[in-house]
Structures are given as structure tokens and as C-alpha cells.
Scaffold this motif. Sequence first.
Motif, mmCIF file in Angstrom:
data_model
loop_
_atom_site.group_PDB
_atom_site.id
_atom_site.type_symbol
_atom_site.label_atom_id
_atom_site.label_comp_id
_atom_site.label_asym_id
_atom_site.label_seq_id
_atom_site.Cartn_x
_atom_site.Cartn_y
_atom_site.Cartn_z
ATOM 1 N N TYR A 72 0.815 -1.213 0.000
ATOM 2 C CA TYR A 72 0.000 0.000 0.000
ATOM 3 C C TYR A 72 0.856 1.274 0.000
ATOM 4 N N LEU A 73 2.020 1.224 0.625
ATOM 5 C CA LEU A 73 2.944 2.369 0.534
ATOM 6 C C LEU A 73 3.362 2.574 -0.923
ATOM 7 N N GLY A 74 3.637 1.470 -1.614
ATOM 8 C CA GLY A 74 3.996 1.562 -3.026
ATOM 9 C C GLY A 74 2.888 2.188 -3.856
ATOM 10 N N LEU A 75 1.655 1.745 -3.632
ATOM 11 C CA LEU A 75 0.509 2.311 -4.357
ATOM 12 C C LEU A 75 0.360 3.807 -4.086
ATOM 13 N N SER A 76 0.539 4.200 -2.823
ATOM 14 C CA SER A 76 0.380 5.604 -2.454
ATOM 15 C C SER A 76 1.458 6.471 -3.111
ATOM 16 N N TYR A 77 2.693 6.001 -3.067
ATOM 17 C CA TYR A 77 3.778 6.755 -3.718
ATOM 18 C C TYR A 77 3.577 6.812 -5.233
ATOM 19 N N TYR A 78 3.178 5.706 -5.825
ATOM 20 C CA TYR A 78 2.986 5.664 -7.279
ATOM 21 C C TYR A 78 1.894 6.641 -7.708
ATOM 22 N N ASN A 79 0.792 6.656 -6.953
ATOM 23 C CA ASN A 79 -0.306 7.564 -7.285
ATOM 24 C C ASN A 79 0.005 9.019 -6.939
ATOM 25 N N SER A 80 1.081 9.221 -6.157
ATOM 26 C CA SER A 80 1.544 10.584 -5.850
ATOM 27 C C SER A 80 2.602 11.040 -6.855
ATOM 28 N N GLY A 81 2.908 10.182 -7.837
ATOM 29 C CA GLY A 81 3.870 10.541 -8.871
ATOM 30 C C GLY A 81 5.306 10.170 -8.558
ATOM 31 N N ASN A 82 5.514 9.353 -7.518
ATOM 32 C CA ASN A 82 6.878 8.975 -7.130
ATOM 33 C C ASN A 82 7.065 7.475 -7.369
ATOM 34 N N ALA A 83 7.343 7.138 -8.635
ATOM 35 C CA ALA A 83 7.468 5.730 -9.009
ATOM 36 C C ALA A 83 8.705 5.077 -8.393
ATOM 37 N N ILE A 84 9.766 5.873 -8.196
ATOM 38 C CA ILE A 84 11.004 5.320 -7.620
ATOM 39 C C ILE A 84 10.748 4.797 -6.211
ATOM 40 N N LYS A 85 10.085 5.636 -5.394
ATOM 41 C CA LYS A 85 9.761 5.239 -4.018
ATOM 42 C C LYS A 85 8.801 4.056 -4.002
ATOM 43 N N ALA A 86 7.853 4.091 -4.954
ATOM 44 C CA ALA A 86 6.884 3.003 -5.040
ATOM 45 C C ALA A 86 7.602 1.679 -5.265
ATOM 46 N N CYS A 87 8.546 1.663 -6.201
ATOM 47 C CA CYS A 87 9.268 0.429 -6.520
ATOM 48 C C CYS A 87 10.129 -0.036 -5.353
ATOM 49 N N GLU A 88 10.671 0.919 -4.606
ATOM 50 C CA GLU A 88 11.458 0.565 -3.419
ATOM 51 C C GLU A 88 10.617 -0.255 -2.440
ATOM 52 N N HIS A 89 9.408 0.215 -2.204
ATOM 53 C CA HIS A 89 8.532 -0.486 -1.245
ATOM 54 C C HIS A 89 8.041 -1.816 -1.800
ATOM 55 N N TRP A 90 7.765 -1.876 -3.089
ATOM 56 C CA TRP A 90 7.331 -3.152 -3.661
ATOM 57 C C TRP A 90 8.460 -4.186 -3.629
ATOM 58 N N ARG A 91 9.702 -3.719 -3.755
ATOM 59 C CA ARG A 91 10.841 -4.639 -3.639
ATOM 60 C C ARG A 91 10.934 -5.218 -2.221
ATOM 61 N N ILE A 92 10.695 -4.330 -1.234
ATOM 62 C CA ILE A 92 10.688 -4.810 0.160
ATOM 63 C C ILE A 92 9.563 -5.819 0.344
ATOM 64 N N GLY A 93 8.393 -5.491 -0.212
ATOM 65 C CA GLY A 93 7.249 -6.402 -0.121
ATOM 66 C C GLY A 93 7.529 -7.735 -0.778
ATOM 67 N N GLN A 94 8.225 -7.707 -1.918
ATOM 68 C CA GLN A 94 8.583 -8.951 -2.601
ATOM 69 C C GLN A 94 9.489 -9.817 -1.723
ATOM 70 N N LYS A 95 10.449 -9.183 -1.043
ATOM 71 C CA LYS A 95 11.346 -9.915 -0.143
ATOM 72 C C LYS A 95 10.591 -10.531 1.026
ATOM 73 N N LEU A 96 9.462 -9.896 1.372
ATOM 74 C CA LEU A 96 8.618 -10.420 2.448
ATOM 75 C C LEU A 96 7.587 -11.420 1.915
ATOM 76 N N ASN A 97 7.758 -11.812 0.651
ATOM 77 C CA ASN A 97 6.874 -12.804 -0.001
ATOM 78 C C ASN A 97 5.447 -12.308 -0.182
ATOM 79 N N GLU A 98 5.292 -10.990 -0.347
ATOM 80 C CA GLU A 98 3.963 -10.434 -0.627
ATOM 81 C C GLU A 98 3.699 -10.550 -2.127
ATOM 82 N N GLU A 99 2.765 -11.399 -2.473
ATOM 83 C CA GLU A 99 2.461 -11.657 -3.882
ATOM 84 C C GLU A 99 2.008 -10.396 -4.610
#
Length: 348
Positions: A310-337
Motif C-alpha cells: 500500500y505504501l507503493g501504491l500511495s507513492y505511485y499515485n503521488s507521482g513517485n514511481a522510484i519510491k513506489a518500486c522501493e517499497h514493492w521490492r521490500i514487499g517482494q522480499k517479504l513474499n507479498e504476492e
Amino acid sequence: MYKNNNTFNTLIKIFTFLTFIVSASSCSRNKKDSELFFIQGNVAYKKGDYNKAIEYFTEAIEKTPEFADAYNNRGTARLALEDTDGAIADFEKAISLDSDFILAKYNLAEILSNTDRLDESFSLLNTIQKNYKDSSFYFVTLSNILILKNKFPEATQALQKALVLDKNNDKALTNLGVVKYQEQNFKEAKMYFEKAITLNPKQDYALNNLSMVYAQEDNYNKALELVDQALALKKSPLYENNKAYYLLNTNELANGKDIILKLLEKNPNNAWALRNMGVYELLNKNFPKALENLTKADQLDPTVELLNYYLGLSYYNSGNAIKACEHWRIGQKLNEEKSAKKLTEICK
């Protein structure tokens, strides 16, 4: 005036002897009264009248302040009313009065296994291990600690021992489901939760956890049905947070928000409720507010489920794709599908 010292000394001795008899009689009466209150407390407890049980055990303690069993049983009654601090204080007092009080040590270890005092709980369990080597519930309590320490293989071993001792231990099955859920093995988690509920339809924790499995499958209507069953058995902030989240995902935003606000009124630092408020603001396209709530949740407890998604979605919709991807990478490491999927779709 002449005083007969022998007579005077005799009178003192008689008076002292009479005082001793009165004191002994008083102590004996207090002990009998104390035992009577203790019995009444046990009867009230068995009837489920925990407040009355606490009153009786308190009376027993007032009559006999060193009554370790009364402290232990009052702690059990307080625990039934979810007075965790009061229960811990009573169990600790019982142990201080009787250092060999094995049951009080187990009760204290069990309650501490669900707090941040995990090391103390583990230490207590070690001291009484030989007394509980044939107890299925001993190994369930041990598994509580190991799960919270993310030691899932060790927790599984403890729970397997519990089930060897009692194959119908619904708490052991529930905890095995929790381990499988944490390992992202939702199919097996569901199997264990369902088996626990079959054995004990009032196993509220299993009902709540099963609702979380259905939420992982995006079946929020079924998740709502199950969490409502759990809440009917026990009012828990954890279950209420889950219900709020499911309501948000079934487009019942107002009802979900009402629950979230009540939870935050009770505890402004409830990380799960803050995540849910972030989701609410995200769904309402209020991205700055969403980020504010989600960031606070992340600071309080970064292990909250789907927080990085959800942090990734919020950053992405705020126009900050870099931050969004950072959080999705963390989520991926936590096995979040869901985070992994966004990472593949957006973060080339």
C-alpha cells in the motif's frame, strides 16, 4: 506499698498466655474463612462469573496474605477478563510466596509468551520442562514464543510434539496454521485452521486466521463471515482491524472507517488501524493522507501485512514511481504476492 513480685510475674505470664490463645484462635478463624472464600472463588470461576471469583479470592488473600493459591487463581480469573497486567502481577506474587509453585510458573510463562517478555517466558518454561514433558499445552506455549521469534521450524517441532500427546489439541492445530500462514503456505494453513474449528467451533483465533486466508484469496465476503464469527466469541482489536480491512475491500468504506476511528481513539499507535486508515484514504484518492498514515504505521511496526504494497501504491499515485518500486521490492522480499506483481508490471 509492698508488691508481691512473684504474683505480679505470674499475672504477666497468664496474660501473655491468654493473648497467645486469642491470637492463635484469631489466626485459625482467618485461615478457615480464607479457605471458605477460596472455595467460593473456585465455584464462581467454574460458573464463568469471573468478577465474583476475583472478589472471593481477594477476600481469601485479605484473610491470609501469604495464600499463594489464591493469588494464582485470582490471576487466572483476571486473565479470563483480559486483565493481563493484573494476572501477571498475581502469578508473580504467587511465585514469590512459593518458589516451587509449578502451576503458577506455567501460568506466568503462558501469559508472557503473548507479550514482549518472551525471554522471561522461555526461561520459566525451561525451569519446569521436566514437570510438563507429557503436557500437550506446554509445547503449545513454547510454540507461541518460537512463532513470535520467527523460529518456524522449531515451532513446528514443538507443535508436532503437542499433537503426539493430544491429536485433538485445537490450539496446537491453530498454531500450526499460523506457522504455515507465515511461510505463505496458505493451502496447508487453511487445512489446519479448518481442522481446529471442526474440533472446537469456538476457537475464535482459528476463525480469525481462516478469514485472513480467504482475504489472501480476495474472497472478502467469506472473510467477513468468518471474522464476524470470531468477534461474536471474543472482542479483539486484531479481529476488529481485520473486519475493517475486509469492509474497505467490499466497498463498505463508511462502515470500515467507523471501526478504524474507534480503534485509533483507544490506541493512536495501533499500526494495523493506521494501515487501514491509509487504505481508506488511498481508496478515496487522498494520497497525502494515505502516505501519512501508512508511513506512521511503518515506523511503529514494519511487519504489518501488505504495508509495503500500500505504501507503493500511495507513492505511485503521488507521482513517485522510484519510491513506489522501493517499497514493492521490500514487499517482494517479504513474499507479498501483490507487491511482487506490481514490481513486475511497473518497475522494469
